[in-house]
Scaffold this motif. Sequence first.
Motif, PDB file in Angstrom:
ATOM      1  N   GLN A 219     -34.515 -78.677 -52.989  1.00  0.00           N
ATOM      2  CA  GLN A 219     -35.575 -79.459 -53.641  1.00  0.00           C
ATOM      3  C   GLN A 219     -35.980 -78.805 -54.968  1.00  0.00           C
ATOM      4  N   TRP A 220     -36.104 -77.484 -54.938  1.00  0.00           N
ATOM      5  CA  TRP A 220     -36.473 -76.779 -56.178  1.00  0.00           C
ATOM      6  C   TRP A 220     -35.373 -76.911 -57.219  1.00  0.00           C
ATOM      7  N   LEU A 221     -34.134 -76.793 -56.773  1.00  0.00           N
ATOM      8  CA  LEU A 221     -33.027 -76.924 -57.716  1.00  0.00           C
ATOM      9  C   LEU A 221     -32.949 -78.321 -58.305  1.00  0.00           C
ATOM     10  N   ARG A 222     -33.318 -79.345 -57.541  1.00  0.00           N
ATOM     11  CA  ARG A 222     -33.302 -80.717 -58.035  1.00  0.00           C
ATOM     12  C   ARG A 222     -34.261 -80.874 -59.218  1.00  0.00           C
ATOM     13  N   PHE A 223     -35.488 -80.399 -59.031  1.00  0.00           N
ATOM     14  CA  PHE A 223     -36.466 -80.500 -60.121  1.00  0.00           C
ATOM     15  C   PHE A 223     -36.131 -79.545 -61.279  1.00  0.00           C
ATOM     16  N   GLU A 224     -35.615 -78.380 -60.906  1.00  0.00           N
ATOM     17  CA  GLU A 224     -35.295 -77.414 -61.956  1.00  0.00           C
ATOM     18  C   GLU A 224     -34.129 -77.908 -62.814  1.00  0.00           C
ATOM     19  N   SER A 225     -33.120 -78.490 -62.203  1.00  0.00           N
ATOM     20  CA  SER A 225     -31.988 -79.021 -62.964  1.00  0.00           C
ATOM     21  C   SER A 225     -32.405 -80.188 -63.850  1.00  0.00           C
ATOM     22  N   LEU A 226     -33.312 -81.037 -63.338  1.00  0.00           N
ATOM     23  CA  LEU A 226     -33.832 -82.143 -64.155  1.00  0.00           C
ATOM     24  C   LEU A 226     -34.595 -81.614 -65.358  1.00  0.00           C
ATOM     25  N   TYR A 227     -35.436 -80.602 -65.117  1.00  0.00           N
ATOM     26  CA  TYR A 227     -36.233 -80.029 -66.204  1.00  0.00           C
ATOM     27  C   TYR A 227     -35.326 -79.375 -67.248  1.00  0.00           C
ATOM     28  N   ARG A 228     -34.336 -78.634 -66.800  1.00  0.00           N
ATOM     29  CA  ARG A 228     -33.437 -77.966 -67.740  1.00  0.00           C
ATOM     30  C   ARG A 228     -32.575 -78.978 -68.496  1.00  0.00           C
ATOM     31  N   SER A 229     -32.193 -80.041 -67.825  1.00  0.00           N
ATOM     32  CA  SER A 229     -31.401 -81.074 -68.513  1.00  0.00           C
ATOM     33  C   SER A 229     -32.215 -81.731 -69.628  1.00  0.00           C
ATOM     34  N   LEU A 230     -33.481 -82.002 -69.361  1.00  0.00           N
ATOM     35  CA  LEU A 230     -34.340 -82.575 -70.407  1.00  0.00           C
ATOM     36  C   LEU A 230     -34.511 -81.596 -71.567  1.00  0.00           C
ATOM     37  N   GLN A 231     -34.651 -80.309 -71.252  1.00  0.00           N
ATOM     38  CA  GLN A 231     -34.760 -79.326 -72.322  1.00  0.00           C
ATOM     39  C   GLN A 231     -33.476 -79.241 -73.145  1.00  0.00           C
ATOM     40  N   GLU A 232     -32.341 -79.337 -72.478  1.00  0.00           N
ATOM     41  CA  GLU A 232     -31.071 -79.320 -73.193  1.00  0.00           C
ATOM     42  C   GLU A 232     -30.929 -80.523 -74.111  1.00  0.00           C
ATOM     43  N   MET A 233     -31.403 -81.675 -73.674  1.00  0.00           N
ATOM     44  CA  MET A 233     -31.353 -82.852 -74.535  1.00  0.00           C
ATOM     45  C   MET A 233     -32.189 -82.638 -75.798  1.00  0.00           C
TER      46      MET A 233
ATOM     47  N   GLN B  84     -32.927 -79.728 -77.158  1.00  0.00           N
ATOM     48  CA  GLN B  84     -32.252 -78.728 -77.988  1.00  0.00           C
ATOM     49  C   GLN B  84     -31.053 -79.323 -78.723  1.00  0.00           C
ATOM     50  N   ASP B  85     -30.316 -80.207 -78.064  1.00  0.00           N
ATOM     51  CA  ASP B  85     -29.194 -80.878 -78.739  1.00  0.00           C
ATOM     52  C   ASP B  85     -29.671 -81.689 -79.932  1.00  0.00           C
ATOM     53  N   GLN B  86     -30.795 -82.359 -79.778  1.00  0.00           N
ATOM     54  CA  GLN B  86     -31.340 -83.143 -80.886  1.00  0.00           C
ATOM     55  C   GLN B  86     -31.768 -82.228 -82.035  1.00  0.00           C
ATOM     56  N   ARG B  87     -32.306 -81.063 -81.682  1.00  0.00           N
ATOM     57  CA  ARG B  87     -32.692 -80.131 -82.737  1.00  0.00           C
ATOM     58  C   ARG B  87     -31.475 -79.601 -83.477  1.00  0.00           C
ATOM     59  N   VAL B  88     -30.441 -79.269 -82.719  1.00  0.00           N
ATOM     60  CA  VAL B  88     -29.234 -78.740 -83.361  1.00  0.00           C
ATOM     61  C   VAL B  88     -28.596 -79.794 -84.273  1.00  0.00           C
ATOM     62  N   ARG B  89     -28.585 -81.026 -83.814  1.00  0.00           N
ATOM     63  CA  ARG B  89     -28.021 -82.110 -84.620  1.00  0.00           C
ATOM     64  C   ARG B  89     -28.962 -82.591 -85.710  1.00  0.00           C
ATOM     65  N   LYS B  90     -30.195 -82.070 -85.692  1.00  0.00           N
ATOM     66  CA  LYS B  90     -31.208 -82.450 -86.680  1.00  0.00           C
ATOM     67  C   LYS B  90     -31.439 -83.957 -86.672  1.00  0.00           C
ATOM     68  N   HIS B  91     -31.455 -84.485 -85.457  1.00  0.00           N
ATOM     69  CA  HIS B  91     -31.697 -85.919 -85.283  1.00  0.00           C
ATOM     70  C   HIS B  91     -33.066 -86.076 -84.616  1.00  0.00           C
ATOM     71  N   HIS B  92     -34.111 -86.277 -85.456  1.00  0.00           N
ATOM     72  CA  HIS B  92     -35.483 -86.330 -84.946  1.00  0.00           C
ATOM     73  C   HIS B  92     -35.821 -87.753 -84.536  1.00  0.00           C
ATOM     74  N   ALA B  93     -35.483 -88.065 -83.292  1.00  0.00           N
ATOM     75  CA  ALA B  93     -35.806 -89.393 -82.769  1.00  0.00           C
ATOM     76  C   ALA B  93     -37.175 -89.360 -82.106  1.00  0.00           C
ATOM     77  N   THR B  94     -37.831 -90.526 -82.104  1.00  0.00           N
ATOM     78  CA  THR B  94     -39.161 -90.603 -81.480  1.00  0.00           C
ATOM     79  C   THR B  94     -39.079 -90.303 -79.993  1.00  0.00           C
ATOM     80  N   PHE B  95     -37.968 -90.716 -79.395  1.00  0.00           N
ATOM     81  CA  PHE B  95     -37.766 -90.472 -77.958  1.00  0.00           C
ATOM     82  C   PHE B  95     -37.796 -88.982 -77.655  1.00  0.00           C
ATOM     83  N   CYS B  96     -37.048 -88.188 -78.429  1.00  0.00           N
ATOM     84  CA  CYS B  96     -36.963 -86.743 -78.174  1.00  0.00           C
ATOM     85  C   CYS B  96     -38.277 -86.050 -78.512  1.00  0.00           C
ATOM     86  N   GLU B  97     -38.924 -86.475 -79.571  1.00  0.00           N
ATOM     87  CA  GLU B  97     -40.208 -85.858 -79.913  1.00  0.00           C
ATOM     88  C   GLU B  97     -41.242 -86.100 -78.828  1.00  0.00           C
ATOM     89  N   THR B  98     -41.276 -87.335 -78.317  1.00  0.00           N
ATOM     90  CA  THR B  98     -42.232 -87.651 -77.242  1.00  0.00           C
ATOM     91  C   THR B  98     -41.912 -86.855 -75.989  1.00  0.00           C
TER      92      THR B  98
END
Length: 361
Positions: free
Chosen positions: A80-94, A96-110
Amino acid sequence: RMSSSAEATNVLLGKSDSLHQEVLSSFPLCDLTEEDLIENPQFCKLLAILAQHVDQSGLTVPLKTELDKAEQKLQSQRRQWLRFESLYRSLQEMVQDQRVRKHHATFCETMERCLLVAQCVRQLDPSSTTNPDQPSVLGLSPEHVMELMPSEKNVQRMKQSVPQQLEKHLKDKSLSLLSYYQPDWESESEGLKVMKLSHLSAQLDKDKKRAASLQEHNKENTVLLQRQSQLYLTELTKCIQLLQTLILHHRLTVQTDLDKKKLEYFEGKCELVLQKIKTEMLEIQLETYTPDTIAAHKKMREKLECEQKACKAEKQSVELKLASFEILGKEFQALAEEYCRLRQEMEVKSWAVKEFTHYNK
């Protein structure tokens, strides 16, 4: 239960041939050999009885059951902890990918803002183990941080886009994992990759089980190798002791023959050195003197040796006479001295008479 275990023990003890192997297999972690069990039969029986109540790790059956239940509960909470932790880390990775690509979308900022606010709320929210009267950080409360949340409209729009974006991100990450696991599949089509990706979990589970099996097999081989090494060292020690006994038994005979050979060798070597010295002396004589001179020296040496022998014989006779004279005492010594003096005077006067006679002529 005790009667059944006792019967099973009696049956096990009745098979003396397989008892030792059963005990060794029941306690693989113990450093025991079959010889140890044969030398200690009572200890072997004790281990056979204990094998009915404990497993190979040394735990009793009730404790093992409780441990398995606790392990299952822990695994459930961990999943159960890994389920939430993997979801949280996946959102953080998304994000970070937007930051690296310098693509400032409203979705990622929100989403980034929502994650930061949620993290701050979690840090400020006191748990059941903390003191509720403890002052918060900078005097902030979770309600103050919640005011920084984006607008409800942007949040709803972000929630609608999250499943699609998260699915796309996880798909790309899974394909990257597939390419890392099997680099040969990287050049294949996306449809074939997706199909193979569905079997990746089973393949990884199979490889994991295979690795665990190899690890267990390696552990068994390690235990077997330790036993064989111990047996080898024991046999090697016996061989060394036997070799020492043979050496000590045959050393005297061999040493006698060796000393005899050494003595013959040194005698021959000494004779050779003497012959070499004689040869060198002859060479020096030949280089220094002529053959006639050497022959003359030999004659002179023989004559001198004869005279030396005669002198030695005369010396011995005189010493005998002197010893006989010394027996007579001091009075005879005075007479002998007077005799010598008179004889010397006579010799002087005889010489004077001869000279006088020769002068008158």
